[in-house]
Write a protein that holds these residues in place. Structure first.
Motif, PDB file in Angstrom:
ATOM      1  N   ALA A 199       0.834  -1.209   0.000  1.00  0.00           N
ATOM      2  CA  ALA A 199       0.000   0.000   0.000  1.00  0.00           C
ATOM      3  C   ALA A 199       0.867   1.257   0.000  1.00  0.00           C
ATOM      4  O   ALA A 199       0.627   2.191  -0.780  1.00  0.00           O
ATOM      5  CB  ALA A 199      -0.945   0.003   1.194  1.00  0.00           C
ATOM      6  N   GLN A 202       2.840   1.586  -3.328  1.00  0.00           N
ATOM      7  CA  GLN A 202       2.006   2.085  -4.411  1.00  0.00           C
ATOM      8  C   GLN A 202       1.605   3.537  -4.184  1.00  0.00           C
ATOM      9  O   GLN A 202       1.607   4.345  -5.124  1.00  0.00           O
ATOM     10  CB  GLN A 202       0.775   1.188  -4.551  1.00  0.00           C
ATOM     11  CG  GLN A 202       1.125  -0.203  -5.081  1.00  0.00           C
ATOM     12  CD  GLN A 202      -0.015  -1.205  -4.980  1.00  0.00           C
ATOM     13  OE1 GLN A 202      -0.956  -1.011  -4.208  1.00  0.00           O
ATOM     14  NE2 GLN A 202       0.069  -2.285  -5.744  1.00  0.00           N
ATOM     15  N   ALA A 203       1.309   3.895  -2.931  1.00  0.00           N
ATOM     16  CA  ALA A 203       0.901   5.273  -2.628  1.00  0.00           C
ATOM     17  C   ALA A 203       2.014   6.263  -2.944  1.00  0.00           C
ATOM     18  O   ALA A 203       1.759   7.382  -3.411  1.00  0.00           O
ATOM     19  CB  ALA A 203       0.490   5.389  -1.165  1.00  0.00           C
TER      20      ALA A 203
END
Length: 224
Positions: A199, A202-203
């Protein structure tokens, strides 16, 4: 993509839990500090031992102190590896990838924050010499800044005679992915076997070319 640079710990060899255990042992032995999940992500994995020790123990540690503490931590870590039957082989699918890279004659090497004593251990324990030339491996020797600085990947690219923009880097750590981005590596892939960090990867757009669980589909995706 004309060359591949592998991170080692947590990428080729799923030993992150053992490194965390060894650091927890050392930090609790010599301080009252605790390790948070954010510390593990941003201040442990991918970092060199001197940086970790000065962050958690003292910014004033001498070179001699650093070496002694580093040796203690790594000896404890290697003991954990040898005593763990779950930690005696490469990440799933990796041997097939290494074989395919050999068949396609694609240059490859390892760029690791580990010290030489650990890389020597891996060459014996996992027979790395079957796949890699020892003189082309890049490990932490104090001669260049560690990740997230780009130096380690720039040196690795030079060792395999491939420009950074033509290299693929595969990394599991936050700092390592930052280093690959800072080195302007052409293809950057993250590995996140336990779905802990994807997460944030990707963020922050640290893995623009994908996040994988293991190497099972690596060849069909990246070596076409």
């Amino acid at each position: 993509m004309k060359g591949v640079i592998f991170d080692f710990n947590g990428t080729m060899f799923l030993d992150s839990d053992l490194h965390e255990a060894a650091w927890l042992y050392l930090i609790q032995k010599y301080s009252n500090r605790t390790m948070t999940e954010e510390d593990i992500l941003k201040n442990i994995h991918g970092k060199t031992n001197d940086v970790i020790l000065r962050h958690f123990l003292s910014a004033d540690l001498s070179t001699e102190d650093i070496q002694q503490l580093s040796d203690e931590k790594e000896a404890y870590y290697r003991k954990l590896v040898v005593e763990s039957p779950e930690h005696n082989t490469f990440t799933t699918g990796l041997t097939d990838v290494l074989a395919e890279l050999k068949i396609q004659n694609i240059p490859m090497t390892i760029a690791s924050a580990s010290p030489k004593v650990n890389m020597d251990f891996y060459f014996d324990y996992l027979n790395l010499g079957k796949w890699f030339y020892e003189e082309k491996i890049v490990y932490h020797d104090g001669s260049f800044p560690g990740k997230p600085a780009p130096d380690i990947f720039l040196i690795a690219a030079k060792k395999i005679n491939v420009s950074p923009e033509d290299c693929l880097v595969i990394e599991d750590s936050y700092s390592g992915l930052q280093a690959a981005r800072n080195a302007a590596i052409g293809t950057i892939v993250a590995i996140d076997p336990f779905h802990q960090n994807r997460a944030i990867f990707q963020a922050e757009k640290l893995a623009p070319d994908g996040v994988i669980d293991d190497f099972s589909t690596f060849s069909s995706t990246y070596l076409k």
